[in-house]
Design an enzyme around this catalytic site. Sequence first.
Site, PDB file in Angstrom:
ATOM      1  CG  ASN A 184      -6.828  -1.135   1.638  1.00  0.00           C
ATOM      2  OD1 ASN A 184      -6.120  -0.735   0.715  1.00  0.00           O
ATOM      3  ND2 ASN A 184      -6.339  -1.637   2.756  1.00  0.00           N
TER       4      ASN A 184
ATOM      5  CB  CYS B 242      -0.939   0.003   1.196  1.00  0.00           C
ATOM      6  SG  CYS B 242      -1.873  -1.519   1.334  1.00  0.00           S
TER       7      CYS B 242
ATOM      8  CG  HIS C 202      -3.241   3.035   2.456  1.00  0.00           C
ATOM      9  ND1 HIS C 202      -3.864   2.732   1.263  1.00  0.00           N
ATOM     10  CD2 HIS C 202      -3.245   1.887   3.193  1.00  0.00           C
ATOM     11  CE1 HIS C 202      -4.218   1.454   1.282  1.00  0.00           C
ATOM     12  NE2 HIS C 202      -3.855   0.933   2.434  1.00  0.00           N
TER      13      HIS C 202
HETATM   14  O1  UT7 Z   1      -3.845  -1.741   3.456  1.00  0.00           O
HETATM   15  C1  UT7 Z   1      -3.204  -2.539   4.401  1.00  0.00           C
HETATM   16  C2  UT7 Z   1      -3.383  -1.982   5.712  1.00  0.00           C
HETATM   17  N1  UT7 Z   1      -4.451  -2.678   6.382  1.00  0.00           N
HETATM   18  C3  UT7 Z   1      -5.069  -2.086   7.387  1.00  0.00           C
HETATM   19  O2  UT7 Z   1      -4.808  -0.973   7.677  1.00  0.00           O
HETATM   20  C4  UT7 Z   1      -6.059  -2.893   8.198  1.00  0.00           C
HETATM   21  C5  UT7 Z   1      -5.911  -2.532   9.662  1.00  0.00           C
HETATM   22  N2  UT7 Z   1      -6.850  -3.226  10.491  1.00  0.00           N
HETATM   23  C6  UT7 Z   1      -8.155  -2.962  10.496  1.00  0.00           C
HETATM   24  O3  UT7 Z   1      -8.611  -2.080   9.788  1.00  0.00           O
HETATM   25  C7  UT7 Z   1      -9.029  -3.697  11.463  1.00  0.00           C
HETATM   26  O4  UT7 Z   1      -8.240  -4.495  12.311  1.00  0.00           O
HETATM   27  C8  UT7 Z   1     -10.093  -4.609  10.762  1.00  0.00           C
HETATM   28  C9  UT7 Z   1     -11.139  -3.717  10.104  1.00  0.00           C
HETATM   29  C10 UT7 Z   1      -9.411  -5.472   9.714  1.00  0.00           C
HETATM   30  C11 UT7 Z   1     -10.778  -5.500  11.788  1.00  0.00           C
HETATM   31  O5  UT7 Z   1     -11.363  -4.720  12.808  1.00  0.00           O
HETATM   32  P1  UT7 Z   1     -11.146  -5.104  14.327  1.00  0.00           P
HETATM   33  O6  UT7 Z   1     -11.920  -4.127  15.098  1.00  0.00           O
HETATM   34  O7  UT7 Z   1      -9.669  -5.173  14.582  1.00  0.00           O
HETATM   35  O8  UT7 Z   1     -11.846  -6.522  14.415  1.00  0.00           O
HETATM   36  P2  UT7 Z   1     -11.232  -7.927  14.823  1.00  0.00           P
HETATM   37  O9  UT7 Z   1     -10.325  -8.439  13.767  1.00  0.00           O
HETATM   38  O10 UT7 Z   1     -10.683  -7.835  16.220  1.00  0.00           O
HETATM   39  O11 UT7 Z   1     -12.516  -8.814  14.888  1.00  0.00           O
HETATM   40  C12 UT7 Z   1     -13.515  -8.556  15.876  1.00  0.00           C
HETATM   41  C13 UT7 Z   1     -14.633  -9.556  15.659  1.00  0.00           C
HETATM   42  C14 UT7 Z   1     -14.147 -10.999  15.601  1.00  0.00           C
HETATM   43  O12 UT7 Z   1     -15.135 -11.805  16.200  1.00  0.00           O
HETATM   44  P3  UT7 Z   1     -14.912 -12.340  17.703  1.00  0.00           P
HETATM   45  O13 UT7 Z   1     -13.648 -13.134  17.647  1.00  0.00           O
HETATM   46  O14 UT7 Z   1     -14.813 -11.112  18.541  1.00  0.00           O
HETATM   47  O15 UT7 Z   1     -16.156 -13.137  17.929  1.00  0.00           O
HETATM   48  C15 UT7 Z   1     -14.117 -11.300  14.116  1.00  0.00           C
HETATM   49  O16 UT7 Z   1     -14.317 -12.678  13.844  1.00  0.00           O
HETATM   50  O17 UT7 Z   1     -15.275  -9.294  14.395  1.00  0.00           O
HETATM   51  C16 UT7 Z   1     -15.305 -10.505  13.630  1.00  0.00           C
HETATM   52  N3  UT7 Z   1     -15.231 -10.162  12.220  1.00  0.00           N
HETATM   53  C17 UT7 Z   1     -16.304  -9.866  11.491  1.00  0.00           C
HETATM   54  N4  UT7 Z   1     -17.612  -9.789  11.799  1.00  0.00           N
HETATM   55  C18 UT7 Z   1     -18.457  -9.433  10.826  1.00  0.00           C
HETATM   56  C19 UT7 Z   1     -14.112 -10.070  11.440  1.00  0.00           C
HETATM   57  N5  UT7 Z   1     -14.472  -9.709  10.193  1.00  0.00           N
HETATM   58  C20 UT7 Z   1     -15.815  -9.560  10.194  1.00  0.00           C
HETATM   59  C21 UT7 Z   1     -16.764  -9.203   9.215  1.00  0.00           C
HETATM   60  N6  UT7 Z   1     -18.070  -9.143   9.579  1.00  0.00           N
HETATM   61  N7  UT7 Z   1     -16.416  -8.884   7.943  1.00  0.00           N
END
Ligand code: UT7
Length: 326
Positions: free
Chosen positions: A269, A114, A239
Site C-alpha cells: 500500500n 490515500c 487504491h
Molecule cells: O490505505 C489505507 C486503507 N487501509 C486499508 O484499507 C486497510 C484495511 N484493513 C485491512 O486490510 C485489514 O483489516 C488488515 C490486513 C489490516 C488486517 O486484517 P484482519 O483480517 O482485519 O486482521 P485483524 O486485524 O482482525 O487481526 C487478526 C489477527 C489478530 O490476532 P488475534 O487477536 O486474532 O489473536 C492480530 O493480532 O491477526 C493478528 N495480526 C497478525 N498476525 C500475523 C495482525 N497483524 C498481523 C501480522 N502477522 N502482520
Amino acid sequence: MKKLEILGTGRALAGKRVTNDDLARLVDTSDEWISTRTGIKERRFCDEGEDAYSLAEEASRKAITSAAIDSSEIDCVVCGTISGYYVTPSMACVIQKRLGLREDIPVLDVNAACSGFIYGLEVARGLLSSTGGRYALVIGCEELSRLIDMTDRNTCVLFGDGAGAVVAEAADEGLYESVLGARGGYEITVTGPGPEVSRIGMDGKEVFKFAVDAIPKCIDALKVKSGIELADVDAFVCHQANARILDHCIRKMKLDPSLFYKNMDRYGNTSAASVPMALDELLETRGAGAGSTLMLVGFGGGLTWAGVLIKISDRYKCADQRGGSV
Ligand code: UT7
C-alpha cells in the site's frame, strides 16, 4: 468547469525490495498471513540516495516525457502526499524547483491520505479552470518507510514507498466526472516523524468495512452522474490497499475481475502513490491505452474517498514509447 484527460503518465519505484519473509525476521508474522490477508508479497522501500523527492521527480519527468510537452508548458502542480519532510516547502514546490518549472503557476500539496492523488486531480481541474491553464502535473508520492513503526506487525507489513505522476490536459468537451467525500475520523492516524518514533495507527477492521462500502458507492455515483454504462469502462484503477477489499467489491458489484488492475503484490500500500503508479503500469503493460475510459477510485485516512471517470487522451503514449527524458 473544464474537464480533464490524461495525456502522460510516469512512475518511480524505490530501490530496496522487502519481502514478507524479510519482515517475518523483524516481527511475529509470516508470508502466509500477509499474503492471504492482504495479497501483498513484497514492497519497495527507499534505498540509499533515494527519498520521496527523488521518486516524485523521476515520476514527474517520465510523465512529462510521456505527454510529449515541454516542462515550461506546465500550468499547475499538485502533489498528493503525507510524506513530505517539511511543513513548508510543499513537495510540489520542491519538484517545481527541480524541474525548473515556470514561476507564474499555482503549486501545492494536498493531504487526503490515500485519496490524495484523486483529490489532487480535482484541485488541478479547478485551478486550470480558474486560470485558463492547459496542462497540470499531478503527483502522488509517498515514503511510508519513514513513517512505519517497524515493531508494529499490525501496520508495518502493509505499506511501501513509490511515486506516480500524470500530465492532465484541460478540455472543454468530453467524458469526465468526479465524486469526492470524507467522513471525518481517527481510524487511520500518522504521527511524526519527529524526535519520537513515528507511528501509523489503524483500526484495520473499521477501515476494511469503510473501504468495501466506499468503492462501490464511488463507482455507482460516477455511473449515475455521467450516465455511462459500467460495461463501457475499460478498466478500474483502485487504491491498492488490500486485494481482499477489491475482490469483495468486485463480487458485490458483479463486475469482471480482469478489469480491476492490481499490483499490491509487488508494491504494498503506497497511499497517495498507489493509483498513479497502478495507472502508469496498466497503460504501459496492458491493453488499456490511448482513448480508453477509466474509473480511478481512492479511499483512506480522513476517512476520505474519491473517484473520477476519465479518458486517456487519443494522443497518449507511455514514456518508454516516446524515448528520452526531460
Ligand atoms: O490505505 C489505507 C486503507 N487501509 C486499508 O484499507 C486497510 C484495511 N484493513 C485491512 O486490510 C485489514 O483489516 C488488515 C490486513 C489490516 C488486517 O486484517 P484482519 O483480517 O482485519 O486482521 P485483524 O486485524 O482482525 O487481526 C487478526 C489477527 C489478530 O490476532 P488475534 O487477536 O486474532 O489473536 C492480530 O493480532 O491477526 C493478528 N495480526 C497478525 N498476525 C500475523 C495482525 N497483524 C498481523 C501480522 N502477522 N502482520
